[in-house]
Design a protein around this motif. Sequence first.
Motif, PDB file in Angstrom:
ATOM      1  N   ARG A 129     -34.268  -6.386 -35.922  1.00  0.00           N
ATOM      2  CA  ARG A 129     -34.570  -5.068 -35.347  1.00  0.00           C
ATOM      3  C   ARG A 129     -34.610  -5.183 -33.836  1.00  0.00           C
ATOM      4  NH1 ARG A 129     -38.598  -1.866 -39.080  1.00  0.00           N
ATOM      5  NH2 ARG A 129     -38.036  -2.771 -41.060  1.00  0.00           N
ATOM      6  N   ARG A 130     -34.303  -4.098 -33.196  1.00  0.00           N
ATOM      7  CA  ARG A 130     -34.383  -4.034 -31.743  1.00  0.00           C
ATOM      8  C   ARG A 130     -34.845  -2.644 -31.330  1.00  0.00           C
ATOM      9  NH1 ARG A 130     -34.868  -8.903 -30.856  1.00  0.00           N
ATOM     10  NH2 ARG A 130     -33.138 -10.175 -30.181  1.00  0.00           N
ATOM     11  N   THR A 131     -35.386  -2.570 -30.114  1.00  0.00           N
ATOM     12  CA  THR A 131     -35.839  -1.309 -29.551  1.00  0.00           C
ATOM     13  C   THR A 131     -35.111  -1.078 -28.234  1.00  0.00           C
ATOM     14  OG1 THR A 131     -38.013  -1.648 -30.528  1.00  0.00           O
ATOM     15  CG2 THR A 131     -37.864  -0.032 -28.770  1.00  0.00           C
ATOM     16  N   VAL A 132     -34.640   0.152 -28.039  1.00  0.00           N
ATOM     17  CA  VAL A 132     -33.947   0.543 -26.808  1.00  0.00           C
ATOM     18  C   VAL A 132     -34.753   1.664 -26.166  1.00  0.00           C
ATOM     19  CG1 VAL A 132     -31.806   1.447 -25.851  1.00  0.00           C
ATOM     20  CG2 VAL A 132     -31.743   0.060 -27.906  1.00  0.00           C
ATOM     21  N   VAL A 133     -34.978   1.551 -24.852  1.00  0.00           N
ATOM     22  CA  VAL A 133     -35.699   2.585 -24.124  1.00  0.00           C
ATOM     23  C   VAL A 133     -34.768   3.147 -23.060  1.00  0.00           C
ATOM     24  CG1 VAL A 133     -37.688   3.091 -22.681  1.00  0.00           C
ATOM     25  CG2 VAL A 133     -37.895   1.430 -24.535  1.00  0.00           C
ATOM     26  N   LEU A 134     -34.579   4.472 -23.112  1.00  0.00           N
ATOM     27  CA  LEU A 134     -33.779   5.165 -22.107  1.00  0.00           C
ATOM     28  C   LEU A 134     -34.738   6.054 -21.326  1.00  0.00           C
ATOM     29  CD1 LEU A 134     -31.619   5.473 -24.953  1.00  0.00           C
ATOM     30  CD2 LEU A 134     -30.338   5.210 -22.858  1.00  0.00           C
ATOM     31  N   LYS A 135     -35.029   5.643 -20.082  1.00  0.00           N
ATOM     32  CA  LYS A 135     -36.075   6.301 -19.293  1.00  0.00           C
ATOM     33  C   LYS A 135     -35.551   7.496 -18.498  1.00  0.00           C
ATOM     34  CE  LYS A 135     -39.043   2.341 -18.837  1.00  0.00           C
ATOM     35  NZ  LYS A 135     -39.898   1.575 -17.974  1.00  0.00           N
ATOM     36  N   ASP A 136     -36.407   8.515 -18.421  1.00  0.00           N
ATOM     37  CA  ASP A 136     -36.217   9.679 -17.569  1.00  0.00           C
ATOM     38  C   ASP A 136     -34.825  10.302 -17.710  1.00  0.00           C
ATOM     39  OD1 ASP A 136     -37.356  11.504 -15.830  1.00  0.00           O
ATOM     40  OD2 ASP A 136     -36.546  10.503 -14.059  1.00  0.00           O
ATOM     41  N   LEU A 137     -34.462  10.624 -18.928  1.00  0.00           N
ATOM     42  CA  LEU A 137     -33.170  11.239 -19.207  1.00  0.00           C
ATOM     43  C   LEU A 137     -33.262  12.741 -18.941  1.00  0.00           C
ATOM     44  CD1 LEU A 137     -30.470  10.128 -20.192  1.00  0.00           C
ATOM     45  CD2 LEU A 137     -31.111  10.802 -22.487  1.00  0.00           C
ATOM     46  N   ALA A 138     -32.319  13.265 -18.168  1.00  0.00           N
ATOM     47  CA  ALA A 138     -32.330  14.685 -17.812  1.00  0.00           C
ATOM     48  C   ALA A 138     -31.894  15.538 -19.003  1.00  0.00           C
ATOM     49  CB  ALA A 138     -31.406  14.931 -16.631  1.00  0.00           C
ATOM     50  N   VAL A 139     -32.209  16.822 -18.928  1.00  0.00           N
ATOM     51  CA  VAL A 139     -31.816  17.762 -19.981  1.00  0.00           C
ATOM     52  C   VAL A 139     -30.299  17.859 -20.025  1.00  0.00           C
ATOM     53  CG1 VAL A 139     -31.948  20.168 -20.730  1.00  0.00           C
ATOM     54  CG2 VAL A 139     -33.931  19.070 -19.688  1.00  0.00           C
ATOM     55  N   GLY A 140     -29.709  17.642 -21.184  1.00  0.00           N
ATOM     56  CA  GLY A 140     -28.264  17.715 -21.362  1.00  0.00           C
ATOM     57  C   GLY A 140     -27.507  16.447 -20.986  1.00  0.00           C
ATOM     58  N   ALA A 141     -28.189  15.453 -20.460  1.00  0.00           N
ATOM     59  CA  ALA A 141     -27.528  14.216 -20.038  1.00  0.00           C
ATOM     60  C   ALA A 141     -27.233  13.320 -21.240  1.00  0.00           C
ATOM     61  CB  ALA A 141     -28.407  13.465 -19.051  1.00  0.00           C
ATOM     62  N   THR A 142     -26.213  12.466 -21.076  1.00  0.00           N
ATOM     63  CA  THR A 142     -25.852  11.495 -22.103  1.00  0.00           C
ATOM     64  C   THR A 142     -25.950  10.100 -21.509  1.00  0.00           C
ATOM     65  OG1 THR A 142     -24.360  13.046 -23.182  1.00  0.00           O
ATOM     66  CG2 THR A 142     -24.022  10.730 -23.661  1.00  0.00           C
ATOM     67  N   ALA A 143     -26.562   9.189 -22.274  1.00  0.00           N
ATOM     68  CA  ALA A 143     -26.679   7.801 -21.834  1.00  0.00           C
ATOM     69  C   ALA A 143     -26.334   6.901 -23.008  1.00  0.00           C
ATOM     70  CB  ALA A 143     -28.090   7.516 -21.353  1.00  0.00           C
TER      71      ALA A 143
END
Length: 172
Positions: free
Chosen positions: A121-135
């Motif tokens: 298992r792994r955990t991914v954190v995507l910080k401070d993503l804007a509305v409508g943005a894709t990362a």
Amino acid sequence: MTLSGIPPYPDQHTGMPRRPSRTPRWVVILIVVMVSLVVLTPVALVVGFFYAWQENHKDMRFPSWDVSVASCRRDAVTGGPVAEVRVTSQAKRRGTYTVYLTFRDPWGKDGGEGRSEAAGRRTVVLKDLAVGATATREVAGPVPVRGRPQCVVADATFLSTELAEASKSATP
């Protein structure tokens, strides 16, 4: 003797037989209104609860709806699974997504197809993503696999940037 078989009571003043009294109309109306209130009040409360629930949750989305596995492959060098996670934020505000991935080896240790085994298992954190943005982020699994791995989003959470900053300032 009356038709019901009960002798009428004589009137105290006149001595004449007295007619049995009927329930006044206002008492009948009062009883009907009270019974209606007792029956309809719980129904109205249930309908009101579900209406309020719907209004409060009409724009609610689960964070996992914004997360997908774009690709899942086996790394040629390490033999471990590698997943590309894509998050397209449909939230109403900026925030951080935490994605929990599960890797599985469909061949298993015995090499038999159909005996899928856990491969970490792994955990991914995507910080401070804007509305409508894709990362997108690539994540490598911890355990080597024999064949083509399976990469599954086990869970996803969303924390508003405003809420995260407020909780930081609230803790000593």
